[in-house]
Design a protein around this motif. Structure first.
Motif, mmCIF file in Angstrom:
data_model
loop_
_atom_site.group_PDB
_atom_site.id
_atom_site.type_symbol
_atom_site.label_atom_id
_atom_site.label_comp_id
_atom_site.label_asym_id
_atom_site.label_seq_id
_atom_site.Cartn_x
_atom_site.Cartn_y
_atom_site.Cartn_z
ATOM 1 N N THR A 15 115.751 -70.869 60.539
ATOM 2 C CA THR A 15 115.422 -71.410 59.214
ATOM 3 C C THR A 15 116.291 -70.782 58.131
ATOM 4 O OG1 THR A 15 113.140 -71.788 59.919
ATOM 5 C CG2 THR A 15 113.573 -71.763 57.555
ATOM 6 N N SER A 16 116.422 -69.448 58.196
ATOM 7 C CA SER A 16 117.214 -68.743 57.178
ATOM 8 C C SER A 16 118.692 -69.068 57.308
ATOM 9 C CB SER A 16 116.989 -67.236 57.294
ATOM 10 O OG SER A 16 115.640 -66.892 57.081
ATOM 11 N N GLY A 17 119.174 -69.205 58.555
ATOM 12 C CA GLY A 17 120.588 -69.513 58.772
ATOM 13 C C GLY A 17 120.964 -70.888 58.247
ATOM 14 N N ARG A 18 120.122 -71.878 58.507
ATOM 15 C CA ARG A 18 120.394 -73.223 57.988
ATOM 16 C C ARG A 18 120.365 -73.219 56.456
ATOM 17 N NH1 ARG A 18 116.829 -77.327 61.846
ATOM 18 N NH2 ARG A 18 117.896 -76.876 63.826
ATOM 19 N N SER A 19 119.388 -72.504 55.907
ATOM 20 C CA SER A 19 119.302 -72.417 54.444
ATOM 21 C C SER A 19 120.537 -71.721 53.873
ATOM 22 C CB SER A 19 118.031 -71.654 54.051
ATOM 23 O OG SER A 19 117.950 -71.487 52.658
ATOM 24 N N ALA A 20 121.014 -70.666 54.550
ATOM 25 C CA ALA A 20 122.214 -69.961 54.090
ATOM 26 C C ALA A 20 123.427 -70.878 54.097
ATOM 27 C CB ALA A 20 122.464 -68.732 54.957
ATOM 28 N N ALA A 21 123.542 -71.709 55.127
ATOM 29 C CA ALA A 21 124.666 -72.652 55.186
ATOM 30 C C ALA A 21 124.587 -73.658 54.041
ATOM 31 C CB ALA A 21 124.669 -73.377 56.537
ATOM 32 N N ARG A 22 123.396 -74.169 53.789
ATOM 33 C CA ARG A 22 123.232 -75.169 52.722
ATOM 34 C C ARG A 22 123.427 -74.557 51.340
ATOM 35 N NH1 ARG A 22 118.660 -77.102 56.398
ATOM 36 N NH2 ARG A 22 119.571 -78.958 57.396
ATOM 37 N N ASN A 23 123.130 -73.271 51.210
ATOM 38 C CA ASN A 23 123.323 -72.593 49.928
ATOM 39 C C ASN A 23 124.711 -71.974 49.795
ATOM 40 O OD1 ASN A 23 120.727 -72.978 48.617
ATOM 41 N ND2 ASN A 23 119.860 -71.610 50.161
ATOM 42 N N ARG A 24 125.595 -72.304 50.717
ATOM 43 C CA ARG A 24 127.005 -71.923 50.673
ATOM 44 C C ARG A 24 127.210 -70.411 50.723
ATOM 45 N NH1 ARG A 24 129.774 -76.322 46.596
ATOM 46 N NH2 ARG A 24 131.633 -75.217 47.308
ATOM 47 N N GLN A 31 120.944 -57.093 65.139
ATOM 48 C CA GLN A 31 121.624 -57.415 66.387
ATOM 49 C C GLN A 31 120.720 -57.076 67.581
ATOM 50 O OE1 GLN A 31 124.524 -59.136 66.392
ATOM 51 N NE2 GLN A 31 124.049 -59.135 64.199
ATOM 52 N N PRO A 32 120.896 -57.734 68.748
ATOM 53 C CA PRO A 32 122.064 -58.531 69.147
ATOM 54 C C PRO A 32 122.069 -59.974 68.667
ATOM 55 C CG PRO A 32 120.526 -58.395 70.967
ATOM 56 C CD PRO A 32 119.946 -57.540 69.881
ATOM 57 N N GLY A 33 121.043 -60.411 67.991
ATOM 58 C CA GLY A 33 121.063 -61.767 67.459
ATOM 59 C C GLY A 33 120.760 -62.808 68.528
ATOM 60 N N PRO A 34 121.116 -64.067 68.220
ATOM 61 C CA PRO A 34 121.869 -64.563 67.063
ATOM 62 C C PRO A 34 121.106 -64.367 65.755
ATOM 63 C CG PRO A 34 121.802 -66.217 68.820
ATOM 64 C CD PRO A 34 120.808 -65.173 69.164
ATOM 65 N N CYS A 35 121.781 -63.780 64.785
ATOM 66 C CA CYS A 35 121.190 -63.531 63.479
ATOM 67 C C CYS A 35 121.361 -64.756 62.592
ATOM 68 C CB CYS A 35 121.839 -62.314 62.831
ATOM 69 S SG CYS A 35 123.616 -62.505 62.564
ATOM 70 N N LEU A 36 120.794 -64.686 61.401
ATOM 71 C CA LEU A 36 120.897 -65.818 60.478
ATOM 72 C C LEU A 36 122.343 -66.087 60.069
ATOM 73 C CD1 LEU A 36 121.276 -65.236 57.082
ATOM 74 C CD2 LEU A 36 119.209 -63.919 57.545
ATOM 75 N N HIS A 37 123.174 -65.040 60.032
ATOM 76 C CA HIS A 37 124.577 -65.221 59.638
ATOM 77 C C HIS A 37 125.347 -66.002 60.703
ATOM 78 C CE1 HIS A 37 123.049 -61.346 57.929
ATOM 79 N NE2 HIS A 37 123.356 -62.002 56.818
ATOM 80 N N ALA A 38 125.078 -65.690 61.979
ATOM 81 C CA ALA A 38 125.718 -66.434 63.067
ATOM 82 C C ALA A 38 125.265 -67.892 63.061
ATOM 83 C CB ALA A 38 125.407 -65.786 64.412
ATOM 84 N N ILE A 39 123.975 -68.127 62.811
ATOM 85 C CA ILE A 39 123.466 -69.500 62.737
ATOM 86 C C ILE A 39 124.127 -70.242 61.582
ATOM 87 C CG2 ILE A 39 121.429 -70.921 62.348
ATOM 88 C CD1 ILE A 39 121.439 -69.595 65.074
ATOM 89 N N ALA A 40 124.267 -69.585 60.433
ATOM 90 C CA ALA A 40 124.888 -70.230 59.276
ATOM 91 C C ALA A 40 126.326 -70.630 59.580
ATOM 92 C CB ALA A 40 124.839 -69.291 58.066
ATOM 93 N N VAL A 41 127.089 -69.740 60.217
ATOM 94 C CA VAL A 41 128.480 -70.061 60.573
ATOM 95 C C VAL A 41 128.516 -71.206 61.571
ATOM 96 C CG1 VAL A 41 130.561 -69.192 61.683
ATOM 97 C CG2 VAL A 41 129.321 -67.747 60.063
ATOM 98 N N ALA A 42 127.602 -71.196 62.548
ATOM 99 C CA ALA A 42 127.562 -72.278 63.531
ATOM 100 C C ALA A 42 127.314 -73.623 62.860
ATOM 101 C CB ALA A 42 126.489 -71.993 64.582
ATOM 102 N N CYS A 43 126.438 -73.644 61.855
ATOM 103 C CA CYS A 43 126.156 -74.896 61.127
ATOM 104 C C CYS A 43 127.415 -75.419 60.444
ATOM 105 C CB CYS A 43 125.061 -74.665 60.091
ATOM 106 S SG CYS A 43 123.414 -74.321 60.765
ATOM 107 N N VAL A 44 128.136 -74.531 59.764
ATOM 108 C CA VAL A 44 129.369 -74.935 59.085
ATOM 109 C C VAL A 44 130.424 -75.347 60.093
ATOM 110 C CG1 VAL A 44 131.257 -74.103 57.624
ATOM 111 C CG2 VAL A 44 128.901 -73.486 57.074
#
Length: 259
Positions: A45-54, A137-150
């Motif tokens: 949820t946080s990763g997708r939100s991070a991607a949408r919030n740039r 870590q080891p994740g996947p953390c919200l940052h990895a999810i955000a990058v994957a979305c982009v």
């Protein structure tokens, strides 16, 4: 050469997916779903939100590697890395068969069907390694999810980047790796900036000598013509990529000062 895309200065990479899952194609949805299957619901949820919030500042697609920077809870951005293995030997005939069907020029222009893209973008579990400089870590953390979305949005629009991500075709001279990592927060003139760079798995190109016509009449051009004449798709793709590296290295010189 590599591909970098980033947002405007002071802002991250924009995404088009405003709600729901990311990925327009079966193969891109499959890849990110495999990653999210190993993450917590909060990270998704946080990763997708991070991607949408740039929050994703930039993404660099290199040779069997993706490196990105994501703004987070600390002053400096976190660095996220995805490492992709080369295609399995059993997948190579599938790749070559699909390239033969669609044609090399069309594939390089992005005409890649689902069968080929599915082979080029493997499931994450056990095949793609990921890491982040954040403490979660080891994740996947919200940052990895955000990058994957982009990343999947980029691949949906430019699937030809899959070749570089998987290191296909395999190339000799993998020593002397050279990779440029984008500066976190570096400003751009547009939301999406594609450009060619030196191959991160090849040594720096030698200093050219002679005229441009000498280079065009040299061994690389003759090898390219021979590969095309004999219908050798693998060799043609490799030589094309090498010639692009050489061409852009010749233009990588500082601008003269204005008078």
């Amino acid at each position: 050469m590599s591909t970098l895309f980033r947002g405007q200065e002071g802002s991250g990479v924009p995404v088009a997916t405003k709600t729901g899952d990311f990925g327009e194609h079966q193969w891109s949805r499959r890849w990110i779903a495999d990653l999210e299957a190993r993450a917590t619901r909060s990270a998704i949820t946080s990763g997708r939100s991070a991607a949408r919030n740039r929050w994703v500042l930039d993404v660099q697609i290199g040779w069997q590697k993706v490196v990105a920077h994501v703004q987070g809870s600390q002053p400096s951005p976190f660095e996220v890395t995805f490492d992709f293995p080369p295609p399995d030997p059993g997948d190579v005939p599938v790749i070559e068969g699909e390239l033969t069907k669609v044609g090399l020029a069309a594939a390089l222009a992005g005409s890649i069907d689902d069968a080929l893209a599915t082979v080029l973008l493997p499931a994450v579990d056990g095949q793609t390694r990921h890491s982040c400089s954040c403490p979660d870590q080891p994740g996947p953390c919200l940052h990895a999810i955000a990058v994957a979305c982009v990343l999947v949005e980029r691949l949906d629009k430019s699937p030809q980047d899959l070749f570089r991500m998987r290191g296909y075709p395999p190339r000799a001279g993998n020593g002397g790796a050279r990779r440029r990592t984008p500066r976190p927060g570096a400003g751009g003139t547009s939301d999406v900036i594609p450009f060619w760079d030196a191959d991160p798995q090849l040594p720096p190109p030698p200093e050219p000598s002679g005229s441009v016509s000498d280079l065009l009449d040299g061994a690389s051009a003759r090898a390219f013509a021979n590969a095309v004449a004999h219908g050798n798709t693998l060799a043609t793709l490799a030589i094309l990529s090498d010639l692009e590296d050489l061409y852009h290295s010749l233009g990588d010189v500082p601008e003269p000062p204005e008078k």
